[in-house]
Design an enzyme around this catalytic site. Structure first.
Site, PDB file in Angstrom:
ATOM      1  N   CYS A  18       6.657   4.019  -9.281  1.00 13.17           N
ATOM      2  CA  CYS A  18       7.458   4.806 -10.228  1.00 13.17           C
ATOM      3  C   CYS A  18       8.490   5.633  -9.458  1.00 13.17           C
ATOM      4  O   CYS A  18       8.208   6.169  -8.397  1.00 13.17           O
ATOM      5  CB  CYS A  18       6.647   5.764 -11.081  1.00 13.17           C
ATOM      6  N   ARG A  22      10.551   0.951  -6.319  1.00  6.11           N
ATOM      7  CA  ARG A  22       9.303   1.673  -6.586  1.00  6.11           C
ATOM      8  C   ARG A  22       8.576   1.157  -7.829  1.00  6.11           C
ATOM      9  O   ARG A  22       7.484   1.610  -8.163  1.00  6.11           O
ATOM     10  CB  ARG A  22       9.591   3.159  -6.769  1.00  6.11           C
ATOM     11  N   TRP A  49       6.069   1.668 -12.642  1.00  8.01           N
ATOM     12  CA  TRP A  49       5.099   0.666 -12.191  1.00  8.01           C
ATOM     13  C   TRP A  49       3.809   1.083 -12.864  1.00  8.01           C
ATOM     14  O   TRP A  49       3.227   2.122 -12.546  1.00  8.01           O
ATOM     15  CB  TRP A  49       4.955   0.695 -10.671  1.00  8.01           C
ATOM     16  N   ASN A 102       5.624  10.626 -11.693  1.00 10.23           N
ATOM     17  CA  ASN A 102       5.195   9.617 -10.724  1.00 10.23           C
ATOM     18  C   ASN A 102       3.848  10.075 -10.183  1.00 10.23           C
ATOM     19  O   ASN A 102       3.724  11.217  -9.765  1.00 10.23           O
ATOM     20  CB  ASN A 102       6.231   9.521  -9.593  1.00 10.23           C
ATOM     21  N   GLY A 103       2.830   9.206 -10.219  1.00  6.92           N
ATOM     22  CA  GLY A 103       1.516   9.585  -9.713  1.00  6.92           C
ATOM     23  C   GLY A 103       0.436   9.222 -10.706  1.00  6.92           C
ATOM     24  O   GLY A 103       0.668   8.446 -11.636  1.00  6.92           O
ATOM     25  N   GLU A 136      -0.562 -12.638   7.674  1.00  2.71           N
ATOM     26  CA  GLU A 136       0.751 -12.209   7.176  1.00  2.71           C
ATOM     27  C   GLU A 136       1.480 -13.374   6.483  1.00  2.71           C
ATOM     28  O   GLU A 136       2.083 -13.198   5.422  1.00  2.71           O
ATOM     29  CB  GLU A 136       1.576 -11.634   8.342  1.00  2.71           C
ATOM     30  N   LYS A 179       2.561 -13.388   2.571  1.00  2.00           N
ATOM     31  CA  LYS A 179       3.944 -13.599   2.110  1.00  2.00           C
ATOM     32  C   LYS A 179       3.969 -14.652   1.009  1.00  2.00           C
ATOM     33  O   LYS A 179       4.629 -14.478  -0.006  1.00  2.00           O
ATOM     34  CB  LYS A 179       4.859 -14.070   3.266  1.00  2.00           C
ATOM     35  N   GLU A 224       2.346 -13.258  -2.315  1.00  2.02           N
ATOM     36  CA  GLU A 224       3.008 -12.214  -3.104  1.00  2.02           C
ATOM     37  C   GLU A 224       4.308 -12.664  -3.754  1.00  2.02           C
ATOM     38  O   GLU A 224       4.663 -12.139  -4.803  1.00  2.02           O
ATOM     39  CB  GLU A 224       3.183 -10.921  -2.304  1.00  2.02           C
ATOM     40  N   HIS A 226     -17.727 -22.044   9.015  1.00  7.31           N
ATOM     41  CA  HIS A 226     -18.822 -21.202   8.517  1.00  7.31           C
ATOM     42  C   HIS A 226     -18.716 -20.988   7.011  1.00  7.31           C
ATOM     43  O   HIS A 226     -19.283 -20.033   6.491  1.00  7.31           O
ATOM     44  CB  HIS A 226     -18.835 -19.863   9.253  1.00  7.31           C
ATOM     45  N   LYS A 260       7.416  -1.639  -3.973  1.00  8.76           N
ATOM     46  CA  LYS A 260       7.615  -1.545  -2.522  1.00  8.76           C
ATOM     47  C   LYS A 260       6.898  -0.324  -1.938  1.00  8.76           C
ATOM     48  O   LYS A 260       6.486  -0.328  -0.788  1.00  8.76           O
ATOM     49  CB  LYS A 260       9.117  -1.458  -2.229  1.00  8.76           C
TER      50      LYS A 260
HETATM   51  O1  M6R Z   1       5.111   1.033   3.110  1.00 13.05           O
HETATM   52  P1  M6R Z   1       3.870   0.444   3.715  1.00 13.05           P
HETATM   53  O2  M6R Z   1       4.128  -0.358   4.922  1.00 13.05           O
HETATM   54  O3  M6R Z   1       2.819   1.509   3.972  1.00 13.05           O
HETATM   55  O4  M6R Z   1       3.301  -0.499   2.602  1.00 13.05           O
HETATM   56  C1  M6R Z   1       2.102  -1.189   2.764  1.00 13.05           C
HETATM   57  C2  M6R Z   1       1.994  -2.373   1.834  1.00 13.05           C
HETATM   58  O5  M6R Z   1       2.039  -1.945   0.500  1.00 13.05           O
HETATM   59  C3  M6R Z   1       3.089  -3.396   2.076  1.00 13.05           C
HETATM   60  O6  M6R Z   1       3.097  -3.830   3.393  1.00 13.05           O
HETATM   61  C4  M6R Z   1       2.908  -4.603   1.148  1.00 13.05           C
HETATM   62  O7  M6R Z   1       1.753  -5.289   1.509  1.00 13.05           O
HETATM   63  C5  M6R Z   1       4.142  -5.502   1.212  1.00 13.05           C
HETATM   64  N1  M6R Z   1       4.526  -5.874  -0.117  1.00 13.05           N
HETATM   65  C6  M6R Z   1       3.923  -6.754   1.963  1.00 13.05           C
HETATM   66  O8  M6R Z   1       5.021  -7.595   1.921  1.00 13.05           O
END
Ligand code: M6R
Length: 614
Positions: A2, A27, A77, A103-104, A487, A491, A494, A510, A609
């Site tokens: 948010c 956000r 959000w 926000n929160g 990672e 990617k 998401e 395993h 983000k």
């Molecule tokens: O701002 P931050 O690096 O603390 O955020 C952590 C995660 O929310 C962030 O890396 C998220 O996993 C990304 N969308 C990955 O692409």
């Protein structure tokens, strides 16, 4: 999570609010709204979905909205209640005189709601925020003073909030307050701006005041009064924002993500700039404020982070243990904060975060700080909450990252860990000159190697097309590239919503191997070095179960072409440095699969983000 904006001044509030929200879209983006004070009344406009839907409504009503010079806005959000128009902010009290954006998360909203309903309040949304609107309105009915009403109401709230409030009967006033959520007030001549983050206001002013928890600011066109929760007046601390307005342009790329992937060679050059002068000199990391004796005597390092930053932390652990022989623990911040974490003044605690605002990581570093640990923050936002609370700060200088999927900030975090690990090893005297010189030599040429990978992107695009119909993927690796597998899989998940999982290759047999058949491609990260042969065997085992195989490798070995269905080759690189190169094709693969499937690459569903709620 948010974004909130507010404006009081002489300009057209609607334009300032919508441009501010545009710059806070990272956000959240599931609904948005504004409230404008207009000729003795407050009008609220809301829309479900992307911000553009709200902008379209406001364009249609241009004549009605354009004269207002006071307003608040929000981009959401969803936490409590579905992303609908009713749940979109601003929220109002029963009579519509008071409007609020938030926000929160209000943790005790259910209890508050029960009490408020008993007092006759009617709720229209499923949000936690609406309780705050009613709560402040109740206090206002008694005090007839918006600031005092906010002060009294927020004493009853548990949880996190940044709030911006206006009231029909105080048409010259905006009141803002916060606890455990970021909020700043931008200062102009005869005007004030309120925002969750700098990009929303930097176009208009470079002077700002960050609110501390529980402070309340009352803004009129010509005054700013700051008090604490006990009504004691505080002198505002005005800062210069270290930012230039940036035009967030895709520079001809179809998406910000693709542009940001292509920026990575320059990001590496930026990180190295000033820290690695020549290969013969020690790394210069004056950002680390630990004196050398304390650094030599550290007996443990803990790295805490979330998501992609957690993967950078995993590589960091590998490097610090390898170069410095200090035990390193890596943990998701959300786990760290709910267990008895053993930490003390001989522990260096490293928080890693692109945004510097991730709620779990902020809580974790605060807990560690209370136990006496030195807090080192690695972040892309030197103006963030984490940066402000750090004992040492390494800004990674990746530039603004717009796409929700982190790419260039990951590379910058990795580079920061390489520099930190070599620096610590040099201070401790536990790395030979020969090794450090050869590492530095290779670090300097990494940008060219990444450029070579980027030049081969058409090949990755073809592979992406071929694999885009699969519903499940497994990524395997060992050692320093295990984090790369995690990672790469993250990617893909998401931005394409395909189920991809990273596994330590040795763990495959395993359990996960049971899932393998022709519907489950296995991508193996095979860098020449310690674990190369082992992963090759794990790939053979996968082949025997009919899985389609993709290799990501720097080896020219013909065996690989025989075994694998597709091979992505990258330039040869020292195994320990390879995570910097090996992740690039995985970013591209995820990007091209998502793009081929027509997904919203830069703003994937359900994500934001900056994750400012725990
Ligand atoms: O701002 P931050 O690096 O603390 O955020 C952590 C995660 O929310 C962030 O890396 C998220 O996993 C990304 N969308 C990955 O692409």
């Amino acid at each position: 999570m948010c974004g909130i904006v507010g404006y009081i001044g002489y300009r057209k509030a609607v334009d300032i609010l919508t441009s501010g929200l545009k710059n806070l879209e990272y956000r959240g983006y599931d609904s948005s709204g504004v409230a404008l004070y207009n000729q003795n009344k407050i009008d609220v406009y809301k829309a479900q979905g992307k911000l553009q839907n709200l902008v379209n409504i406001l364009d249609e009503k241009r004549a009605e909205v354009e004269n207002s010079t006071l307003g608040i806005g929000h981009i959401r959000w969803a936490t409590h209640g579905a992303p609908t128009t009713i749940n979109a902010h601003p929220h109002t009290c029963n009579c519509g005189s008071l409007v609020i954006v938030h926000n929160g998360i209000i943790e005790n909203f259910k209890e508050l709601k029960v009490e408020l309903e008993k007092k006759g309040c009617t709720f229209h949304s499923q949000t936690d925020t609406e309780t705050v609107a009613h709560l402040i309105a109740q206090e206002y009915a008694k005090t007839k003073d918006l600031t005092e009403a906010v002060r009294l109401a927020t004493k009853k709230i548990e949880g996190a909030y940044a709030l911006c409030i206006m009231h029909k009967d105080e048409p010259e006033t905006l009141v803002v307050t916060k606890r455990n959520a970021p909020l700043l007030v931008g200062i102009g001549e005869g005007e004030y701006f309120v925002a969750s983050d700098v990009p929303a206001i930097i176009e208009y002013t470079k002077k700002a005041m960050y609110l501390n928890d529980n402070q309340i600011a009352t803004l009129t066109r010509n005054s700013l009064k700051l008090i604490d929760e006990n009504n004691t007046e505080i002198t505002p601390k005005i800062e210069s924002l270290p930012w230039e307005p940036v035009a967030l342009s895709k520079m001809g790329f179809k998406h910000f993500m693709l542009k940001e992937i292509h920026e990575q060679p320059d990001v590496i050059r930026n990180v190295l700039n000033g820290k690695l002068h020549t290969i013969d000199e020690p790394i210069n990391l004056e950002e680390v404020k630990l004196d050398k004796e304390t650094l030599k005597n550290l007996n443990r390092v803990q790295i805490i982070a979330c998501g992609t930053s957690l993967h950078a932390a995993m590589v960091g652990k590998y490097l610090i243990e390898d170069f410095c022989s200090i035990p390193v623990e890596v943990e998701a911040s959300s786990e760290y904060i709910y267990r008895k974490a053993i930490t003390d003044e001989k522990t260096l605690v490293v928080g890693v975060s692109q945004s510097g605002e991730t709620a779990d990581t902020i809580t974790a570093i605060r807990q560690a700080k209370e136990k006496g640990s030195h807090i080192l923050i690695i972040t892309n936002r030197p103006d963030s909450t984490m940066a402000r609370e750090a004992d040492s700060l390494i800004p990674v200088n990746a530039g603004i990252e717009v796409s929700v999927a982190a790419t260039k900030s990951y590379i910058a975090q990795l580079m920061s860990f390489y520099l930190l690990a070599i620096y610590m090893a040099e201070v401790k005297g536990c790395i030979t000159k020969e090794i450090s010189t050869s590492l530095k030599k290779e670090l300097i040429i990494l940008p060219q190697k990444i450029e070579q990978v980027l030049n081969e992107k058409e090949q990755i695009k073809k592979i992406a097309k071929e694999y885009s119909s699969f519903k499940n993927f497994i990524y395997i690796a060992r050692g320093v590239n295990l984090a790369t597998a995690f990672e790469g899989a993250l990617k893909l998940k998401e931005i394409s919503y395909i189920n991809a999982t990273g596994y330590a290759a040795g763990e495959l047999k395993h359990g996960p191997i049971a899932m393998l058949d022709e519907t489950m491609p296995v991508l193996s990260i095979l860098m020449k070095g310690k674990v190369y042969e082992k992963i090759l065997s794990n790939a053979e085992e996968s082949k025997a179960r009919n899985a389609k195989l993709i290799a990501l490798t720097d080896s020219k070995d013909a065996k690989i072409d025989e075994l694998f269905d597709h091979v992505i080759r990258i330039p040869e690189v020292n195994e320990i440095l390879s995570p910097i190169i090996s992740v690039i094709p995985l970013q591209l693969l995820a990007y091209y699969i998502a793009e081929y499937l027509g997904k919203d690459v830069d703003q994937p569903r359900n994500l934001a983000k900056s994750v400012t709620v725990e």
